[in-house]
Design an enzyme around this catalytic site. Structure first.
Site, PDB file in Angstrom:
ATOM      1  N   ASP A  72     -10.845   3.556   4.883  1.00 54.27           N
ATOM      2  CA  ASP A  72     -11.144   2.128   4.733  1.00 54.27           C
ATOM      3  C   ASP A  72     -12.652   1.876   4.808  1.00 54.27           C
ATOM      4  O   ASP A  72     -13.119   0.798   4.456  1.00 54.27           O
ATOM      5  CB  ASP A  72     -10.469   1.334   5.867  1.00 54.27           C
ATOM      6  CG  ASP A  72      -9.216   0.610   5.397  1.00 54.27           C
ATOM      7  OD1 ASP A  72      -9.098   0.384   4.175  1.00 54.27           O
ATOM      8  OD2 ASP A  72      -8.376   0.276   6.248  1.00 54.27           O
TER       9      ASP A  72
ATOM     10  N   LYS B  49       0.849  -1.204   0.000  1.00 51.14           N
ATOM     11  CA  LYS B  49       0.000   0.000   0.000  1.00 51.14           C
ATOM     12  C   LYS B  49       0.881   1.249   0.000  1.00 51.14           C
ATOM     13  O   LYS B  49       0.637   2.196  -0.741  1.00 51.14           O
ATOM     14  CB  LYS B  49      -0.910   0.011   1.236  1.00 51.14           C
ATOM     15  CG  LYS B  49      -2.079  -0.971   1.161  1.00 51.14           C
ATOM     16  CD  LYS B  49      -2.830  -1.050   2.485  1.00 51.14           C
ATOM     17  CE  LYS B  49      -3.784  -2.230   2.513  1.00 51.14           C
ATOM     18  NZ  LYS B  49      -4.345  -2.500   3.832  1.00 51.14           N
TER      19      LYS B  49
ATOM     20  N   GLN C 125      -3.942  -1.153  10.023  1.00 53.98           N
ATOM     21  CA  GLN C 125      -3.913  -2.479   9.409  1.00 53.98           C
ATOM     22  C   GLN C 125      -4.454  -3.527  10.393  1.00 53.98           C
ATOM     23  O   GLN C 125      -4.001  -3.610  11.535  1.00 53.98           O
ATOM     24  CB  GLN C 125      -2.467  -2.825   8.994  1.00 53.98           C
ATOM     25  CG  GLN C 125      -2.321  -4.156   8.286  1.00 53.98           C
ATOM     26  CD  GLN C 125      -3.053  -4.205   6.941  1.00 53.98           C
ATOM     27  OE1 GLN C 125      -3.010  -3.261   6.152  1.00 53.98           O
ATOM     28  NE2 GLN C 125      -3.757  -5.304   6.679  1.00 53.98           N
TER      29      GLN C 125
END
Ligand code: NAD
Length: 291
Positions: free
Chosen positions: A120, A53, A97
């Site tokens: 997200d 990412k 994460q």
């Protein structure tokens, strides 16, 4: 006849090029899009996701603020870092994460991220916005699937879509997006409690598999000429592969002989998910200007 392969890698790269130009324009207005990326611990799979990412962010000209925390980090410490990032005007998005170590409650962490920085789209407010058709971020993988369908001009309105998997990050948001007036589809959502999965998958004009079960969907489970999107990613042991494993989707590749379009693993939804993350960060930076 063999299915048209839906090339998420090429489309993802095209979108990333467009975002690079957008970032340049934003920088000229004095805004440098920035995503804070928090990784707690050293889980190899998480580290590899985060690294890819960050690489993609860098290539698009998006700043990544890399925050690496030890595996024994306590929830309070992590929440306090997130609270500071929420207040920081130069940080437009925050990504934590997952999974997190056992001592940290994931839901508390998800809820701590300010919804306007929730790129997200995991926060209950972001999820709620989808359900009641309010503007907001779209979760990266569902947005990637929809963008891929649109790119290949697959008619969604009035089609019957069947989704396999009811996770909070793929199945549930996709279901809610697809039944909205914007997409106007009829949707069946299957899961581990579904009796006779094949009965349902065979009804699908568009089948989206997100179960995490290698090769679950076989050709006899799809309708002739169906569009098949494989979201699943599993590591399957393969002695002939360099790393000792290969990535395997939820769909047996032999469905290609029966499907009209097929989004494979790898090279389909995966690269689209990364492109959509970058797009959400750029949109978060643009929203900042509007505010
Ligand atoms: P999950 O792993 O949290 O849950 C799996 C879901 O599939 C559950 O809702 C379960 O009910 C359903 N399921 C499992 N086996 C089933 C079966 N035999 N029949 C019917 N339903 C079944 O879901 P997730 O986090 O959405 O992940 C699903 C897969 O998608 C995983 O392989 C994951 O790695 C992959 N994934 C890929 C991307 C991407 O960018 N391509 C993004 C997210 C997830």
């Amino acid at each position: 006849m063999s299915a048209v392969i839906m090339d998420g890698k090429a489309l993802g790269l095209k979108i990333r090029e467009r975002l690079k130009e957008k970032c340049e324009q934003l920088k000229q207005k004095g805004i440098a899009p920035c995503l804070a990326v928090i990784l707690v611990g050293e889980d190899p799979a998480s580290l590899s996701y985060v690294t890819s990412k960050e690489k993609a962010l860098g290539e698009a000209g998006i700043k990544s603020r890399d925050i690496r925390l030890p595996a024994d980090t306590q929830e309070e410490g992590l929440l306090s870092i997130i609270a500071d990032l929420n207040k920081d005007e130069n940080t437009h998005g925050i990504l934590v994460q997952l999974p997190l170590p056992k001592q940290i409650n994931e839901l508390n962490v998800i809820c701590a991220v300010a919804p306007e920085k929730d790129v997200d789209c995991f926060h209950p407010v972001s999820m709620g916005n989808i359900i009641i058709d309010r503007p907001g971020f779209l979760p990266c993988t569902p947005r990637g699937v929809l963008t891929l369908l649109e790119e290949y001009n697959i008619p969604i309105a009035s089609s019957h879509l069947v989704i396999v998997g009811r996770s909070n990050i793929v199945g549930k948001p996709l279901f809610n997006l697809l039944i909205s007036k914007k997409y106007n589809a009829t949707v069946t959502l299957c899961h581990t409690g579904t009796y006779d999965l094949a009965y349902h998958t065979k009804q699908a004009d568009i089948l989206i598999a997100a179960a995490g079960m290698p090769s679950l969907i076989k050709p006899n489970m799809i309708k002739e000429n169906a569009v098949v999107i494989d979201v699943g990613i599993s590591r399957v042991t393969d002695a002939s592969a360099k790393k000792g494993y290969r990535l395997c989707g939820d769909v047996d590749v032999s469905v290609m002989e029966k499907a009209s379009f097929f989004s494979p693993v790898p090279g389909g939804v995966g690269p689209m998910t990364i492109a959509m993350l970058l797009q959400n960060v750029v949109e978060a930076a643009e929203n900042r200007i509007r505010r």
